[in-house]
Design a protein around this motif. Structure first.
Motif, PDB file in Angstrom:
ATOM      1  N   CYS A  42       0.866  -0.997   0.153  1.00 14.95           N
ATOM      2  CA  CYS A  42      -0.077   0.033  -0.056  1.00 14.95           C
ATOM      3  C   CYS A  42       0.871   1.278   0.088  1.00 14.95           C
ATOM      4  O   CYS A  42       1.300   1.760   1.010  1.00 14.95           O
ATOM      5  N   SER A  44       0.047   4.245  -1.304  1.00 14.70           N
ATOM      6  CA  SER A  44      -0.723   5.519  -0.976  1.00 14.70           C
ATOM      7  C   SER A  44      -2.118   4.862  -0.670  1.00 14.70           C
ATOM      8  O   SER A  44      -2.672   4.092  -1.449  1.00 14.70           O
ATOM      9  N   THR A  45      -2.447   5.386   0.497  1.00 12.91           N
ATOM     10  CA  THR A  45      -3.881   4.992   1.018  1.00 12.91           C
ATOM     11  C   THR A  45      -4.992   6.283   1.054  1.00 12.91           C
ATOM     12  O   THR A  45      -4.762   7.447   1.283  1.00 12.91           O
ATOM     13  N   PHE A  46      -6.149   6.017   0.544  1.00 20.61           N
ATOM     14  CA  PHE A  46      -7.358   6.976   0.515  1.00 20.61           C
ATOM     15  C   PHE A  46      -8.583   6.663   1.025  1.00 20.61           C
ATOM     16  O   PHE A  46      -8.818   5.438   0.994  1.00 20.61           O
ATOM     17  N   THR A  52     -12.244   2.774   1.748  1.00 18.88           N
ATOM     18  CA  THR A  52     -10.925   2.991   2.083  1.00 18.88           C
ATOM     19  C   THR A  52     -10.201   2.158   0.860  1.00 18.88           C
ATOM     20  O   THR A  52     -10.628   0.648   0.502  1.00 18.88           O
ATOM     21  N   CYS A  54      -6.388   1.468  -1.309  1.00 13.59           N
ATOM     22  CA  CYS A  54      -4.764   1.728  -1.464  1.00 13.59           C
ATOM     23  C   CYS A  54      -4.200   1.335  -2.836  1.00 13.59           C
ATOM     24  O   CYS A  54      -5.030   0.637  -3.441  1.00 13.59           O
ATOM     25  N   GLU A  57       2.981   0.684  -5.546  1.00 11.56           N
ATOM     26  CA  GLU A  57       3.915   1.497  -6.185  1.00 11.56           C
ATOM     27  C   GLU A  57       3.864   1.238  -7.898  1.00 11.56           C
ATOM     28  O   GLU A  57       4.450   1.732  -8.648  1.00 11.56           O
ATOM     29  N   GLN A 116       3.160  12.812  -7.237  1.00 14.92           N
ATOM     30  CA  GLN A 116       1.786  13.261  -6.839  1.00 14.92           C
ATOM     31  C   GLN A 116       2.144  14.440  -5.713  1.00 14.92           C
ATOM     32  O   GLN A 116       3.611  14.551  -5.413  1.00 14.92           O
ATOM     33  N   PRO A 119       2.672  12.566   0.019  1.00 12.37           N
ATOM     34  CA  PRO A 119       2.423  11.425   0.024  1.00 12.37           C
ATOM     35  C   PRO A 119       0.757  11.231   0.510  1.00 12.37           C
ATOM     36  O   PRO A 119       0.070  12.176   1.151  1.00 12.37           O
ATOM     37  N   ASN A 120       0.021  10.186  -0.009  1.00 12.88           N
ATOM     38  CA  ASN A 120      -1.262   9.954   0.048  1.00 12.88           C
ATOM     39  C   ASN A 120      -2.249  10.878  -0.112  1.00 12.88           C
ATOM     40  O   ASN A 120      -3.125  11.286   0.238  1.00 12.88           O
ATOM     41  N   ALA A 121      -1.764  11.683  -1.158  1.00 16.64           N
ATOM     42  CA  ALA A 121      -2.582  12.764  -1.825  1.00 16.64           C
ATOM     43  C   ALA A 121      -2.889  12.593  -3.324  1.00 16.64           C
ATOM     44  O   ALA A 121      -2.105  11.927  -4.055  1.00 16.64           O
ATOM     45  N   LEU A 124      -2.516  11.207  -8.314  1.00 20.75           N
ATOM     46  CA  LEU A 124      -1.398  10.354  -8.207  1.00 20.75           C
ATOM     47  C   LEU A 124      -1.155   9.631  -9.489  1.00 20.75           C
ATOM     48  O   LEU A 124      -2.333   9.046  -9.997  1.00 20.75           O
TER      49      LEU A 124
END
Length: 269
Positions: A42, A44-46, A52, A54, A57, A116, A119-121, A124
Motif C-alpha cells: 500500500c 498510497s492510501t485514500f 478505503t 490503496c 507502487e 503526486q 504522500p497519500n494525496a 497520483l
C-alpha cells in the motif's frame, strides 16, 4: 509542488518464485506476514466516505474496503488486481505481453516514475514501460460524493515503430465481503462485478460514446491467465465460487508516438 521519484524492482525474481505455490489455490485469509513487494504494497492510501482503498507502487489497487466496518474485498489471500498490455511487432505476429496482476508480473523495464503532490494525496500518476517499449501511465482519482475510484490508463507507443494489435486489460480478483468461494459474478457490455449478499464490487468502462472497442469477461480463479489480453469469459451469471473479473480494450495498430487513453472505475454497485 509535485515530486517525481524512480523506483526499481529489486525483488522481481523472488516475487515470481514465491507466488508459484499460490497461483492456483485461493488462501482462506490474508497471511499474517505483511506484504511489501512493490505490486502489493500500500504505497498510497485514500479514504472517501465509507470506502478505503490503496494503490501500490506499480499502480495496482490492492485494498478496497466498503463500508469501513465491513470485510475487505480485494486484500484477501492471493492479491490479484492489475493490468496487462499486449502488442505484436509485426502484423499477425505473436503478442508480446506485459502484465502485473499484483501477485505476479513480467515484461516491464525496472524504472517506475511516481508523481503526486505529497504522500497519500491526489492526483497520483504512475508510469512504467513495457519491454516492447509501450509506455503505460495510470492516473488515480476519485469521486467523493459518489464513492467511485477512477483510473485513467494511457498507453503511448514509444518504440519508434508501428505496434500491431495493441490491447490493454484491467482485472480484479474480488473476494467479496472478505472471503472467497461464495461469490457470484455477472457482466454486461460495459461492466463486470462480483456479489456476496448485500456487498458488491464492480469494474466498469466510463468512456461513454467515446469508448474504444472493449469487452468484459469472468474467469474462475484457477482458469484466470494474468499474462493475456482479451481472455475468453466463462458463462455468466456464475454459480457461487471464486472468480476474476476483466475489462479488455482493443486499440488496433499504433504508429510511433500514438496515444490511446481510457477511464475505468471501481465502485460498490
Amino acid at each position: 509542488m509535485h515530486f517525481s521519484s524512480k523506483h526499481f524492482v529489486r525483488l522481481a525474481g523472488l516475487v515470481v518464485l514465491s507466488s508459484v505455490g499460490t497461483m492456483f489455490a485461493q488462501e482462506a485469509e490474508q497471511p499474517a506476514t505483511p506484504v511489501v513487494e512493490a505490486s502489493t504494497n500500500c504505497f498510497s492510501t485514500f479514504a472517501i466516505g465509507t470506502i478505503t482503498y490503496c494503490v501500490s507502487e506499480h499502480g495496482n489497487i490492492v485494498r478496497f474496503t466498503s463500508p469501513a466496518a465491513a470485510p475487505e474485498h480485494i486484500r484477501i489471500g492471493v492479491i490479484r488486481e492489475g493490468y496487462a498490455v499486449c502488442s505484436s511487432a509485426v502484423a499477425g505476429g505473436a503478442q508480446q505481453v506485459s502484465y502485473d496482476s499484483g501477485n505476479v508480473e513480467a515484461g516491464w523495464l525496472a524504472a517506475v516514475t511516481i508523481t503526486q503532490p505529497v504522500p497519500n494525496a491526489l492526483p497520483l500518476c504512475i508510469t512504467r514501460r513495457t519491454t516492447s517499449n509501450i509506455e503505460l501511465q495510470q492516473c488515480f482519482s476519485h469521486n467523493a460524493n459518489e464513492k467511485e475510484v477512477v483510473v485513467t490508463m494511457t498507453v503511448r507507443n514509444v518504440s519508434g515503430l508501428t505496434r500491431f494489435n495493441v490491447m490493454m486489460d484491467r482485472y480484479f480478483d474480488g473476494d467479496i465481503a472478505g472471503d472467497a468461494g461464495d461469490d457470484r459474478y455477472t457482466r454486461s457490455a460495459d461492466a463486470v462485478w462480483g456479489e456476496d449478499g448485500q456487498h458488491a464490487l464492480v469494474l466498469r468502462d466510463i468512456n461513454g460514446v467515446a469508448a474504444p472497442a472493449h469487452s468484459t469477461a469472468v474467469h474462475t480463479f484457477g482458469g484466470f491467465v494474468a499474462a493475456s489480453c482479451g481472455q475468453t469469459s466463462v458463462a455468466t451469471p456464475t454459480a457461487n465460487g471464486d472468480f476474476v473479473g476483466r475489462l479488455s480494450y482493443r486499440f488496433g495498430n499504433l504508429v510511433a508516438n500514438a496515444v490511446r487513453s481510457v477511464r475505468v472505475q471501481y465502485d460498490k454497485l
